[in-house]
Design an enzyme around this catalytic site. Structure first.
Site, PDB file in Angstrom:
ATOM      1  N   CYS A   1      25.687 117.863  -6.222  1.00  0.00           N
ATOM      2  CA  CYS A   1      26.604 117.726  -7.343  1.00  0.00           C
ATOM      3  C   CYS A   1      27.360 119.042  -7.537  1.00  0.00           C
ATOM      4  O   CYS A   1      26.781 120.105  -7.312  1.00  0.00           O
ATOM      5  CB  CYS A   1      25.759 117.440  -8.583  1.00  0.00           C
TER       6      CYS A   1
ATOM      7  N   CYS B   1      23.930 111.257 -18.386  1.00  0.00           N
ATOM      8  CA  CYS B   1      24.963 111.927 -17.596  1.00  0.00           C
ATOM      9  C   CYS B   1      25.526 113.096 -18.397  1.00  0.00           C
ATOM     10  O   CYS B   1      26.653 113.052 -18.884  1.00  0.00           O
ATOM     11  CB  CYS B   1      26.036 110.886 -17.285  1.00  0.00           C
TER      12      CYS B   1
HETATM   13  C1  LIG Z   1      32.649 111.857 -16.687  1.00  0.00           C
HETATM   14  C2  LIG Z   1      31.717 111.692 -15.526  1.00  0.00           C
HETATM   15  C3  LIG Z   1      31.643 112.712 -14.573  1.00  0.00           C
HETATM   16  C4  LIG Z   1      30.793 112.558 -13.471  1.00  0.00           C
HETATM   17  N1  LIG Z   1      30.723 113.556 -12.540  1.00  0.00           N
HETATM   18  C5  LIG Z   1      29.985 113.379 -11.426  1.00  0.00           C
HETATM   19  C6  LIG Z   1      29.967 114.361 -10.410  1.00  0.00           C
HETATM   20  O1  LIG Z   1      30.615 115.400 -10.517  1.00  0.00           O
HETATM   21  N2  LIG Z   1      29.215 114.125  -9.301  1.00  0.00           N
HETATM   22  C7  LIG Z   1      28.498 112.975  -9.155  1.00  0.00           C
HETATM   23  O2  LIG Z   1      27.842 112.788  -8.122  1.00  0.00           O
HETATM   24  N3  LIG Z   1      28.481 112.023 -10.110  1.00  0.00           N
HETATM   25  C8  LIG Z   1      29.199 112.200 -11.241  1.00  0.00           C
HETATM   26  N4  LIG Z   1      29.207 111.240 -12.200  1.00  0.00           N
HETATM   27  C9  LIG Z   1      28.377 110.053 -12.011  1.00  0.00           C
HETATM   28  C10 LIG Z   1      29.108 108.981 -11.207  1.00  0.00           C
HETATM   29  O3  LIG Z   1      30.375 108.732 -11.736  1.00  0.00           O
HETATM   30  C11 LIG Z   1      28.247 107.728 -11.209  1.00  0.00           C
HETATM   31  O4  LIG Z   1      27.081 108.023 -10.467  1.00  0.00           O
HETATM   32  C12 LIG Z   1      28.919 106.522 -10.575  1.00  0.00           C
HETATM   33  O5  LIG Z   1      30.110 106.192 -11.227  1.00  0.00           O
HETATM   34  C13 LIG Z   1      27.963 105.342 -10.623  1.00  0.00           C
HETATM   35  O6  LIG Z   1      28.534 104.275  -9.942  1.00  0.00           O
HETATM   36  P1  LIG Z   1      28.059 102.769 -10.221  1.00  0.00           P
HETATM   37  O7  LIG Z   1      28.759 101.963  -9.185  1.00  0.00           O
HETATM   38  O8  LIG Z   1      26.586 102.710 -10.290  1.00  0.00           O
HETATM   39  O9  LIG Z   1      28.563 102.430 -11.695  1.00  0.00           O
HETATM   40  P2  LIG Z   1      29.962 102.599 -12.414  1.00  0.00           P
HETATM   41  O10 LIG Z   1      30.764 103.711 -11.817  1.00  0.00           O
HETATM   42  O11 LIG Z   1      29.659 102.654 -13.851  1.00  0.00           O
HETATM   43  O12 LIG Z   1      30.746 101.263 -12.098  1.00  0.00           O
HETATM   44  C14 LIG Z   1      30.367 100.010 -12.577  1.00  0.00           C
HETATM   45  C15 LIG Z   1      31.292  98.979 -11.964  1.00  0.00           C
HETATM   46  O13 LIG Z   1      30.851  97.685 -12.358  1.00  0.00           O
HETATM   47  C16 LIG Z   1      31.937  96.974 -12.958  1.00  0.00           C
HETATM   48  N5  LIG Z   1      31.329  96.095 -13.971  1.00  0.00           N
HETATM   49  C17 LIG Z   1      30.594  96.440 -15.041  1.00  0.00           C
HETATM   50  N6  LIG Z   1      30.171  95.350 -15.683  1.00  0.00           N
HETATM   51  C18 LIG Z   1      30.636  94.293 -14.996  1.00  0.00           C
HETATM   52  C19 LIG Z   1      30.529  92.892 -15.157  1.00  0.00           C
HETATM   53  N7  LIG Z   1      29.846  92.347 -16.152  1.00  0.00           N
HETATM   54  N8  LIG Z   1      31.153  92.094 -14.275  1.00  0.00           N
HETATM   55  C20 LIG Z   1      31.871  92.626 -13.240  1.00  0.00           C
HETATM   56  N9  LIG Z   1      32.003  93.942 -13.037  1.00  0.00           N
HETATM   57  C21 LIG Z   1      31.377  94.762 -13.904  1.00  0.00           C
HETATM   58  C22 LIG Z   1      32.855  98.032 -13.496  1.00  0.00           C
HETATM   59  O14 LIG Z   1      34.178  97.505 -13.617  1.00  0.00           O
HETATM   60  C23 LIG Z   1      32.748  99.093 -12.405  1.00  0.00           C
HETATM   61  O15 LIG Z   1      33.581  98.747 -11.303  1.00  0.00           O
HETATM   62  C24 LIG Z   1      30.017 111.381 -13.332  1.00  0.00           C
HETATM   63  C25 LIG Z   1      30.085 110.381 -14.303  1.00  0.00           C
HETATM   64  C26 LIG Z   1      30.927 110.539 -15.384  1.00  0.00           C
HETATM   65  C27 LIG Z   1      31.011 109.443 -16.409  1.00  0.00           C
END
Ligand SMILES: Cc1cc2nc3c(=O)[nH]c(=O)nc-3n(C[C@H](O)[C@H](O)[C@H](O)COP(=O)(O)OP(=O)(O)OC[C@H]3O[C@@H](n4cnc5c(N)ncnc54)[C@H](O)[C@@H]3O)c2cc1C
Length: 406
Positions: free
Chosen positions: A349, A164
């Site tokens: 994005c 990322c």
């Molecule tokens: C700084 C930053 C900027 C970004 N900017 C953009 C952007 O401009 N545009 C874009 O499209 N994307 C962007 N992204 C990417 C986007 O944030 C991610 O694609 C998205 O957050 C992924 O979602 P996810 O649900 O897969 O995982 P995550 O957002 O990582 O969420 C994981 C979830 O699982 C939970 N969890 C983890 N482990 C456990 C466990 N063992 N038990 C229970 N719960 C657990 C956490 O609490 C959380 O709720 C950015 C990412 C970052 C870090």
């Protein structure tokens, strides 16, 4: 899967978990029991965290508590951390309870692998990050101190294997904007250190003209860059690369590589060696048919090798599309219906630079592509600002997706 009242457990309360749970609620019969287990009690609009680093947003404005919106839709919410998955018994376990399931959706994102580079990371190391509210707030305070000085050295970058890298580009350009506005840009150096083979690669070989555009932008902004960089060590005041070159800093923010969740890594055959889940095009685990995955937790192979590893990003937009497809395919197992391909994804994005922004759209996300749009302009900033408001409302109220297809 057998008939009767179904229990579906979703692990994760972010872009993947919440979208999967809402889509499951729409598609499964009312008596189906849907449980979301999340380590965080709130949904955080993570794409705005770089604005927290810049001091332009308060973290509390980016969060929505998950319990009420989910419960209103008949989805049980458990604030807890899954520590173990037993795919044979079809159970996940937190420290206090066991949750049996007929089907499981894993959207638990990744762990931040600071330990891969000595001295990296805000907790035990010397570099800052912006991947959680706490990290973003800590980086904001340190950055503000450095920007208040008369001169300084800023090093922004990403570790080998990071996926990322977009937020690092945003922060480098936003710092440039802030310094220019304060009319002291000429007294600060900004260096961008990346494992990508060229600027604007983004882990996907570039998006249309993105490499040329980023190169021009960095030239205009006098941001120095080091590509193919493997950070070997982060000292208190410098990054040391594998080629022994050193990049001294007064403030450094480095994006870490990711590792899959420990409870996923603990299951034989579920994930690749880094802990990302190997899935079919329908987003079911390649080994366990009643386990689905979405978002960052999913393994996606890079489009080609690079001298220093760079992983494929899974954007919020892709995560939402994966979550909807996984939920739809899981529901089809129970109720019948057509399954969809959840891995041929498009993605849009917007990267903010503080004074302008970059809109990038790719269909499909990985090359070769059918359609690419790359545009620069202030309008893209306003779009990003508006999108944050819409998305928080979407999580609160289960609003329709803004993905209208191509
Ligand atoms: C700084 C930053 C900027 C970004 N900017 C953009 C952007 O401009 N545009 C874009 O499209 N994307 C962007 N992204 C990417 C986007 O944030 C991610 O694609 C998205 O957050 C992924 O979602 P996810 O649900 O897969 O995982 P995550 O957002 O990582 O969420 C994981 C979830 O699982 C939970 N969890 C983890 N482990 C456990 C466990 N063992 N038990 C229970 N719960 C657990 C956490 O609490 C959380 O709720 C950015 C990412 C970052 C870090």
């Amino acid at each position: 899967m057998s008939a009767g009242r179904k229990r579906v457990v979703v692990v994760g309360g972010s872009f993947g978990g919440v979208n999967a749970a809402y889509e499951l609620r729409r598609r499964l019969p009312r008596d189906a029991e849907i449980t979301v287990i999340s380590r965080d009690a709130e949904f955080t609009f993570i794409p705005s965290l770089p604005w927290v680093t810049m001091g332009w947003r308060d973290p509390s404005r980016l969060q929505v508590r998950l319990d009420a919106p989910l419960q209103r839709r008949g989805i049980r919410f458990v604030h807890g951390e899954v520590q173990e998955l037993d795919p044979q018994a079809c159970e996940v376990r937190t420290s206090s309870q066991t949750y049996p399931y007929d089907a499981l959706v894993i959207a638990s994102g990744a762990e931040l692998d600071y330990a891969a580079v000595p001295g990296l990371g805000p907790q035990v190391g010397h570099t800052f990050s912006t991947f959680t509210c706490a990290e973003a707030a800590a980086s904001r305070d340190a950055l503000a101190r450095v920007l208040a000085a008369d001169k300084g050295r800023i090093v922004i970058g990403a570790a080998a294997g990071a996926s990322c890298v977009g937020p690092a580009y945003e922060i480098a350009m936003m710092i440039d904007t802030v310094l220019k506005r304060a009319r002291k840009r000429h007294r600060f150096s900004i260096t961008f250190v990346t494992p990508e083979p060229f600027l604007g690669h983004f882990g996907v070989g570039g998006i249309g003209t993105s490499p040329r555009m980023v190169q021009d932008e960095f030239a205009e902004r006098h941001i120095d860059s080091v590509v193919n960089a493997r950070i070997a060590n982060a000292g208190p005041d410098r990054l040391i690369l594998a080629d022994a070159s050193e990049h001294p800093f007064d403030f450094s923010l480095v994006i870490p590589a990711f590792l899959g969740s420990p409870f996923v890594r603990g299951v034989d055959g579920l994930a690749n060696p880094k802990g990302f889940i190997s899935v079919t095009p329908q987003l079911a685990s390649a080994k366990f048919a009643n386990i689905y995955a979405a978002g960052v937790a999913v393994a996606i192979a890079p489009p080609g090798p690079t001298p220093v590893p760079v992983a494929v990003p899974k954007t919020g937009h892709m995560t939402e599309l994966m979550a909807q497809a996984a939920a739809r395919n899981l529901a089809a197992e129970f109720t019948g219906g057509v399954k969809v391909d959840g891995m041929t994804l498009h993605s849009t994005c917007i990267a903010d630079a503080g004074d302008t922004a970059f809109y990038m759209s790719a269909d499909p996300f990985l090359p070769p592509r059918n359609k690419v749009i790359v545009k620069r302009g202030k309008w893209a900033r306003y779009l990003k600002l508006t999108f944050e408001r819409y998305y928080l409302a979407r999580i609160r109220h289960d609003l329709p997706s803004m993905d209208f297809g191509w």
